[in-house]
Design an enzyme around this catalytic site. Structure first.
Site, mmCIF file in Angstrom:
data_model
loop_
_atom_site.group_PDB
_atom_site.id
_atom_site.type_symbol
_atom_site.label_atom_id
_atom_site.label_comp_id
_atom_site.label_asym_id
_atom_site.label_seq_id
_atom_site.Cartn_x
_atom_site.Cartn_y
_atom_site.Cartn_z
ATOM 1 N N SER A 141 0.802 -1.221 0.000
ATOM 2 C CA SER A 141 0.000 0.000 0.000
ATOM 3 C C SER A 141 0.839 1.277 0.000
ATOM 4 C CB SER A 141 -0.934 0.004 1.213
ATOM 5 O OG SER A 141 -0.194 -0.176 2.408
ATOM 6 N N ASP A 189 -4.340 6.772 10.272
ATOM 7 C CA ASP A 189 -4.009 5.429 10.766
ATOM 8 C C ASP A 189 -2.598 5.359 11.340
ATOM 9 O OD1 ASP A 189 -2.390 5.458 8.513
ATOM 10 O OD2 ASP A 189 -3.594 4.030 7.387
ATOM 11 N N HIS A 245 0.246 4.996 6.977
ATOM 12 C CA HIS A 245 0.439 5.377 5.576
ATOM 13 C C HIS A 245 0.779 6.859 5.443
ATOM 14 C CE1 HIS A 245 -2.124 1.717 5.358
ATOM 15 N NE2 HIS A 245 -1.300 1.446 4.356
#
Length: 251
Positions: free
Chosen positions: A73, A222, A225
């Site tokens: 990701s 979060d 990221h």
């Protein structure tokens, strides 16, 4: 019995019409043949032009070089409004600004583990790749995957690239886990990447999230990221190593 003048006149008229019809048919046939010839010639010219265009495009495409980012990701640009803001896109912009003939391919998949990367690497290598940047392992660490398993999967990916594309330069991106994973696991996880880079004699980015990981304002909610600003720093971390390989390829 002699023909009457009227009969002879009719015959002459009919014969004349018949001859005219024959002439018309010949002219029509000649016109059709000429038209077909011109059409064939025109089609041949079009086909020729198309072939020249295709060959030109193919030459143009194959004359460039490819940098492929194979990751999770972070590479994919998870959570960004525009995936071009992810570090591979930023690096493409830098390459373009320097006038370098390289195309960046973003092969990041959110949630990808080392096992997932291992399962798709064969398919990914069905293209010419000059520089292969391997950015996987973070999701293994977050899931507590055994260190030996993660290392074996990453080694298998490296082996596959070396075997199937021996001229490809490989870059390994190092990753680190937060301390809450436990000191032993955290240390062993970090060592995976150092050992792999050394054992395989490949280019190494010690920690791809250097100066970004753990910095609140550079990460999304979060805490994992990077934001668009964070990705700019990640791109610089990658570029420090990538630039040297590009210079080697130029030479």
């Amino acid at each position: 019995m002699p023909k009457s003048k009227t009969t002879q006149s009719l015959l002459n008229s009919t014969d004349s019409k018949f001859r005219n019809l024959i002439k018309f048919c010949y002219l029509l046939m000649a016109f059709v043949l000429i038209s077909c010839g011109n059409e064939t010639k025109s089609k041949a010219q079009v086909d020729s032009n198309e072939n020249e265009t295709t060959e030109s495009e193919t030459t143009e495409k194959t004359s460039g070089r490819t940098i492929l980012f194979f990751g999770d990701s972070i590479t994919a640009g998870y959570g960004l409004d525009d995936t071009n803001d992810a570090f591979p896109g930023i690096i493409q912009g830098k390459i373009d600004s320097l006038g370098l003939n390289y195309e960046v391919v973003n092969s990041g998949v959110s949630g990808e583990t080392s096992a997932g990367g291992r399962s798709r690497i064969e398919w990914i290598l069905n293209q010419n790749i000059d520089i292969f940047v391997l950015e996987l392992g973070a999701n293994d660490g977050l899931r507590g995957v055994a260190i030996t398993e993660t290392k074996a999967n990453l080694q298998a990916i490296i082996d596959t690239v070396k075997s199937k594309s021996p001229n490809t330069k490989i870059v390994l991106a190092g990753m680190q886990m937060p301390p809450n994973m436990g000191q032993e696991y955290t240390t062993q996880f970090k060592d995976i990447f150092t050992e792999l880079a050394s054992e395989n004699n490949i280019a190494f980015i010690p920690f791809i999230l250097e100066d970004v990981g753990g910095v609140k304002e550079l990460n999304q909610q979060d805490g994992i990221h990077p934001t668009a600003e964070g990705h700019k720093i990640v791109a610089e971390n990658v570029w420090k190593v990538l630039e040297r390989l590009i210079d080697e390829k130029k030479g």
